[in-house]
Design an enzyme around this catalytic site. Structure first.
Site, PDB file in Angstrom:
ATOM      1  N   PRO A 181      -7.270   9.788  -6.534  1.00  0.00           N
ATOM      2  CA  PRO A 181      -8.725   9.581  -6.615  1.00  0.00           C
ATOM      3  C   PRO A 181      -9.127   8.771  -7.857  1.00  0.00           C
ATOM      4  O   PRO A 181     -10.226   8.234  -7.892  1.00  0.00           O
ATOM      5  CB  PRO A 181      -9.298  10.994  -6.682  1.00  0.00           C
ATOM      6  CG  PRO A 181      -8.184  11.927  -6.394  1.00  0.00           C
ATOM      7  CD  PRO A 181      -6.888  11.195  -6.579  1.00  0.00           C
ATOM      8  N   GLU A 195      -2.319  19.116  -8.506  1.00  0.00           N
ATOM      9  CA  GLU A 195      -3.211  18.373  -9.411  1.00  0.00           C
ATOM     10  C   GLU A 195      -2.673  16.970  -9.718  1.00  0.00           C
ATOM     11  O   GLU A 195      -3.272  16.250 -10.525  1.00  0.00           O
ATOM     12  CB  GLU A 195      -3.429  19.160 -10.713  1.00  0.00           C
ATOM     13  CG  GLU A 195      -3.998  20.559 -10.513  1.00  0.00           C
ATOM     14  CD  GLU A 195      -5.284  20.581  -9.685  1.00  0.00           C
ATOM     15  OE1 GLU A 195      -6.209  19.823 -10.030  1.00  0.00           O
ATOM     16  OE2 GLU A 195      -5.351  21.350  -8.701  1.00  0.00           O
ATOM     17  N   ARG A 244      -1.147  -4.194   9.996  1.00  0.00           N
ATOM     18  CA  ARG A 244      -1.802  -5.081  10.958  1.00  0.00           C
ATOM     19  C   ARG A 244      -1.992  -6.493  10.406  1.00  0.00           C
ATOM     20  O   ARG A 244      -2.344  -7.396  11.156  1.00  0.00           O
ATOM     21  CB  ARG A 244      -3.120  -4.478  11.457  1.00  0.00           C
ATOM     22  CG  ARG A 244      -4.164  -4.281  10.386  1.00  0.00           C
ATOM     23  CD  ARG A 244      -5.391  -3.584  10.931  1.00  0.00           C
ATOM     24  NE  ARG A 244      -6.208  -4.450  11.788  1.00  0.00           N
ATOM     25  CZ  ARG A 244      -6.959  -5.467  11.348  1.00  0.00           C
ATOM     26  NH1 ARG A 244      -6.981  -5.762  10.066  1.00  0.00           N
ATOM     27  NH2 ARG A 244      -7.666  -6.183  12.185  1.00  0.00           N
ATOM     28  N   ASP A 279     -12.355 -10.340  11.923  1.00  0.00           N
ATOM     29  CA  ASP A 279     -12.866  -9.083  11.370  1.00  0.00           C
ATOM     30  C   ASP A 279     -13.961  -9.288  10.349  1.00  0.00           C
ATOM     31  O   ASP A 279     -13.892 -10.218   9.551  1.00  0.00           O
ATOM     32  CB  ASP A 279     -11.741  -8.368  10.616  1.00  0.00           C
ATOM     33  CG  ASP A 279     -10.925  -7.497  11.524  1.00  0.00           C
ATOM     34  OD1 ASP A 279     -10.402  -6.516  11.012  1.00  0.00           O
ATOM     35  OD2 ASP A 279     -10.823  -7.816  12.720  1.00  0.00           O
TER      36      ASP A 279
HETATM   37  C1  JAH Z   1      -5.287  14.523  -4.015  1.00  0.00           C
HETATM   38  C2  JAH Z   1      -2.783  13.813  -5.019  1.00  0.00           C
HETATM   39  N1  JAH Z   1      -8.832   8.240  -2.584  1.00  0.00           N
HETATM   40  C3  JAH Z   1      -8.532   9.335  -1.752  1.00  0.00           C
HETATM   41  C4  JAH Z   1      -7.518  10.285  -2.339  1.00  0.00           C
HETATM   42  C5  JAH Z   1      -6.232   9.927  -2.614  1.00  0.00           C
HETATM   43  C6  JAH Z   1      -5.324  10.850  -3.137  1.00  0.00           C
HETATM   44  C7  JAH Z   1      -5.755  12.152  -3.380  1.00  0.00           C
HETATM   45  N2  JAH Z   1      -7.023  12.486  -3.118  1.00  0.00           N
HETATM   46  C8  JAH Z   1      -7.884  11.586  -2.603  1.00  0.00           C
HETATM   47  C9  JAH Z   1      -4.861  13.196  -3.959  1.00  0.00           C
HETATM   48  C10 JAH Z   1      -4.436  15.494  -4.562  1.00  0.00           C
HETATM   49  C11 JAH Z   1      -3.187  15.140  -5.074  1.00  0.00           C
HETATM   50  C12 JAH Z   1      -3.600  12.849  -4.462  1.00  0.00           C
END
Ligand code: JAH
Length: 262
Positions: A85, A112, A154, A169
């Site tokens: 994230p 985490e 793709r 697209d």
């Molecule tokens: C959550 C490792 N961008 C979306 C996304 C990508 C990875 C994760 N969460 C959301 C994530 C927990 C552990 C990755």
């Protein structure tokens, strides 16, 4: 093009043998390897996580299994892709860059996240892309990897059939992040008292193209004003400027305005 995925949930990746991607793999255009991270955890319980230094909730993925796994799977040609994230946004442009690589290795975090020393180390070894597919938190990187593998695959020549073309697209490279597509229709001409717009049945290709562009502008203004704000005024003709003025967005079309001015 070769994809390798390292995960503690290899069963998440059975969709890779289905549909478009499975057919491309059968044709030899793509190949996939899915690996269980626990194969590189050598203690009795094949442990991949531990408590965080400094305290706090949850668990962190241990560096040793990741180091052993990545040392085995990476080659000097690989790019390492890590969904998180806190990553840089994964966009169509990023998908296009990744599609030109011969080998992508995806590292799926859980809990985490992965001990930060792992990516610090591999940044000295290969190109590392920490990427986010959107501003929400998942349970781990697996679903984000499926999204990225599909978006990249793709774009590999031959993966899409002749019927579907990449360049039409709304987010294809070239006219990417410009306008969203307008509405689409097929038979029958009337469904539950709703008619297909007459212009689309007129056979007048010039009018159809203009109508589609107008609808794309209306939709983009309503749903994605961030995209309109980035439009290059030089890409707008007189008709576009008149429509934008009608939509109350006339200032977008002022010459001298720069993209990202807002
Ligand atoms: C959550 C490792 N961008 C979306 C996304 C990508 C990875 C994760 N969460 C959301 C994530 C927990 C552990 C990755």
């Amino acid at each position: 093009m070769r994809f390798d995925v390292i995960t503690i949930f290899p069963e998440y990746f059975s969709p890779l043998s289905a549909s478009l991607l499975g057919k491309a793999a059968d044709k030899g255009l793509l190949s996939f390897g899915v690996h269980d991270l626990r194969d590189w955890a050598y203690d009795r319980h094949r442990t991949v996580d531990d408590t965080p230094y400094g305290g706090g909730p949850g668990m962190v993925m241990k560096p040793a299994p990741w180091g052993e796994a990545l040392d085995d799977v990476l080659t000097p040609e690989s790019r390492l892709v890590v969904p998180t994230p806190s990553g840089r946004p994964f966009t169509q442009a990023v998908a296009g860059e990744l599609a030109s690589a011969p080998h992508l290795v995806f590292a799926c975090g859980r809990y985490e996240g992965i001990d930060s020393r792992v990516m610090a180390h591999y940044r000295d070894v290969v190109e590392v892309h920490e990427l986010s597919i959107g501003d929400y938190v998942l349970a781990g990187g697996e679903v984000a990897v499926l999204v990225m593998v599909e978006a990249v695959s793709r774009l590999v020549p031959g993966v899409l059939g002749n019927a579907e073309s990449v360049s039409d697209d709304s987010f294809a490279p070239g006219r990417m992040e410009t306008l969203v597509e307008g509405p689409v229709y097929t038979k029958p001409p009337v469904w539950r008292d709703r008619e297909v717009p007459a212009v689309l049945k007129s056979g007048h290709h010039g009018k159809i193209a203009r109508w589609r562009r107008d609808e794309a502008f209306r939709r983009t203004a309503a749903l994605r004003p961030d995209l309109l704000a980035r439009l290059d005024p030089k890409a707008l003709d007189k008709h576009d400027r008149r429509l934008l003025a009608e939509l109350g967005l006339g200032d977008l079309a002022v010459p001298g305005r720069h993209a990202l001015d807002g």
